[in-house]
Design a protein around this motif. Structure first.
Motif, PDB file in Angstrom:
ATOM      1  N   LEU A 104      49.422  51.425  -3.030  1.00 14.23           N
ATOM      2  CA  LEU A 104      48.444  50.550  -2.503  1.00 14.23           C
ATOM      3  C   LEU A 104      47.183  50.418  -3.711  1.00 14.23           C
ATOM      4  CD1 LEU A 104      47.563  51.302   1.224  1.00 14.23           C
ATOM      5  CD2 LEU A 104      48.955  49.577   0.079  1.00 14.23           C
ATOM      6  N   LYS A 105      46.953  51.529  -4.314  1.00 12.01           N
ATOM      7  CA  LYS A 105      45.870  51.478  -5.276  1.00 12.01           C
ATOM      8  C   LYS A 105      46.139  50.615  -6.243  1.00 12.01           C
ATOM      9  CE  LYS A 105      43.992  56.059  -4.222  1.00 12.01           C
ATOM     10  NZ  LYS A 105      44.085  57.575  -5.157  1.00 12.01           N
ATOM     11  N   VAL A 143      50.516  50.905   5.657  1.00  6.84           N
ATOM     12  CA  VAL A 143      51.386  52.351   5.307  1.00  6.84           C
ATOM     13  C   VAL A 143      50.918  53.069   6.789  1.00  6.84           C
ATOM     14  CG1 VAL A 143      50.533  54.540   4.255  1.00  6.84           C
ATOM     15  CG2 VAL A 143      50.719  52.311   2.831  1.00  6.84           C
ATOM     16  N   THR A 144      52.052  53.700   6.953  1.00 12.00           N
ATOM     17  CA  THR A 144      51.961  54.432   8.491  1.00 12.00           C
ATOM     18  C   THR A 144      52.799  55.535   8.631  1.00 12.00           C
ATOM     19  OG1 THR A 144      51.544  53.901  10.795  1.00 12.00           O
ATOM     20  CG2 THR A 144      53.512  52.966   9.688  1.00 12.00           C
ATOM     21  N   LYS A 201      52.507  56.661  -1.740  1.00  9.51           N
ATOM     22  CA  LYS A 201      52.060  55.630  -0.928  1.00  9.51           C
ATOM     23  C   LYS A 201      50.612  55.052  -1.467  1.00  9.51           C
ATOM     24  CE  LYS A 201      51.979  58.001   2.649  1.00  9.51           C
ATOM     25  NZ  LYS A 201      52.454  59.318   2.328  1.00  9.51           N
ATOM     26  N   SER A 202      49.611  56.217  -1.514  1.00  5.04           N
ATOM     27  CA  SER A 202      48.210  55.679  -1.962  1.00  5.04           C
ATOM     28  C   SER A 202      48.396  55.097  -3.526  1.00  5.04           C
ATOM     29  CB  SER A 202      47.443  56.840  -2.315  1.00  5.04           C
ATOM     30  OG  SER A 202      47.585  57.753  -1.052  1.00  5.04           O
ATOM     31  N   ASP A 251      45.871  51.053   5.319  1.00  4.66           N
ATOM     32  CA  ASP A 251      46.268  52.356   5.282  1.00  4.66           C
ATOM     33  C   ASP A 251      46.158  53.306   6.457  1.00  4.66           C
ATOM     34  OD1 ASP A 251      47.100  54.879   4.180  1.00  4.66           O
ATOM     35  OD2 ASP A 251      45.551  55.180   2.740  1.00  4.66           O
ATOM     36  N   GLU A 252      47.244  53.497   7.065  1.00 10.40           N
ATOM     37  CA  GLU A 252      46.984  54.094   8.414  1.00 10.40           C
ATOM     38  C   GLU A 252      46.275  53.344   9.460  1.00 10.40           C
ATOM     39  OE1 GLU A 252      49.099  56.385   9.574  1.00 10.40           O
ATOM     40  OE2 GLU A 252      49.664  57.540   7.630  1.00 10.40           O
ATOM     41  N   PHE A 270      41.086  50.637   5.573  1.00  9.89           N
ATOM     42  CA  PHE A 270      41.469  51.944   5.282  1.00  9.89           C
ATOM     43  C   PHE A 270      41.659  52.870   6.330  1.00  9.89           C
ATOM     44  CE2 PHE A 270      38.234  50.053   2.197  1.00  9.89           C
ATOM     45  CZ  PHE A 270      38.928  50.002   1.174  1.00  9.89           C
ATOM     46  N   GLN A 271      41.942  54.292   6.043  1.00  7.54           N
ATOM     47  CA  GLN A 271      41.896  55.184   7.060  1.00  7.54           C
ATOM     48  C   GLN A 271      40.677  55.245   8.127  1.00  7.54           C
ATOM     49  OE1 GLN A 271      44.315  57.912   4.697  1.00  7.54           O
ATOM     50  NE2 GLN A 271      44.607  58.983   6.636  1.00  7.54           N
TER      51      GLN A 271
END
Ligand code: ADP
Ligand code: ADP
Length: 234
Positions: free
Chosen positions: A50-51, A202-203, A46-47, A170-171, A93-94
């Motif tokens: 996204l990155k 993303v979750t 996931k990261s 992200d979350e 971001f988270q």
């Protein structure tokens, strides 16, 4: 505008025996105005995805398009990554990462101010988002005076304020209660429709997963799409 289009995207970390293939021929498409979920266990990629989309790391192969612009194509990439991130992508971001010496309003208004908007117009736009996120009563507070959930909502306002064509979250709802988590998703959907934004969230937050009309699952660097009857708000 195309939204987000990812074709055959791969990412390899390292080389030789220790290489990790974190993304394997990933295909994804998010239309303008659409909010999709991305779900997968820890280590699934996931990261990395996204990155790659956020132009923070370089993919190894494949093609990515944001809005009407191809940003990566089999090793070729756009030159001005900073402009790309600034003009095309809203990040949530988270962790909130607020600027400690600016108050809540100016944390949100800073990006449009830097983009050349008049200070009062930028603050008015910030306040509109803070109101939608139910933190307008904290508008003049400093970040350190806010609860974790309040800080997160301010960070969400900041990610949306420049009305970018693409939002990568992200979350975003992890620290929020059910009502506020759903309000965040409602706002993302409203913004997406109003400004034709393509949004990836993303979750693993069970509170919001049922609200997505479309979900991509990722496992060991491979994505699968789930479209469901009865998915979505309506
Ligand atoms: P999360 O899933 O909560 O985002 P991760 O543990 O996946 O956290 O990753 C945290 C950071 O560490 C990310 O920036 C990721 O790219 C990096 N990372 C993850 N695995 C490795 C690894 N094997 N080697 C180096 N960096 C890694
Ligand atoms: P997730 O965000 O779903 O937890 P990541 O994208 O962080 O997954 O990681 C996907 C895979 O790539 C994992 O096996 C992780 O260990 C590996 N990885 C992530 N970042 C790095 C890195 N910088 N160097 C080496 N391996 C990495």
């Amino acid at each position: 505008a195309t939204g987000i289009r990812i074709e055959r995207l791969s990412k390899r970390y390292g080389s030789g025996d220790t290489a990790v293939l974190a993304l394997k021929d990933v295909n994804m498409q998010v239309a303008p105005g659409e909010v999709v979920g991305l779900i997968g266990p820890s280590g699934s990629g996931k990261s990395t995805l996204l990155k790659s989309l956020g132009a923070v790391i370089d993919p190894s192969a494949g093609r990515m398009q944001l809005g009407d612009e191809v940003i990566f194509d089999d090793g070729w990439k756009v030159r001005d990554l900073r402009a790309l991130r600034r003009d095309k992508i809203g990040f949530v971001f988270q962790a909130p990462y607020l600027i400690p010496f600016l108050d809540v309003t100016d944390n949100v208004a800073l990006l449009p101010m830097l983009a050349g908007m008049r200070n009062d117009a930028a603050r008015a736009r910030a306040l509109e988002l803070l109101t939608a996120l139910d933190v307008q009563h904290r508008a003049r507070a400093m970040p350190s005076q806010l609860s974790g959930g309040e800080q997160q909502r301010v960070a969400i306002a900041r990610g949306l304020v420049n009305r970018p064509p693409v939002i990568l979250a992200d979350e975003p709802t992890a620290p929020l209660d059910s009502e506020r988590a759903l309000a965040v998703i409602r706002l993302l959907n409203d913004m997406a429709q109003r400004f034709q934004t393509a949004v990836i969230v993303v979750t693993h937050d069970e509170k919001i997963i049922p609200t997505f009309k479309r979900i991509y699952h990722i496992r060991d660097g491979v994505t699968f799409e789930e479209a469901g009857e009865g998915r979505g708000f309506d």
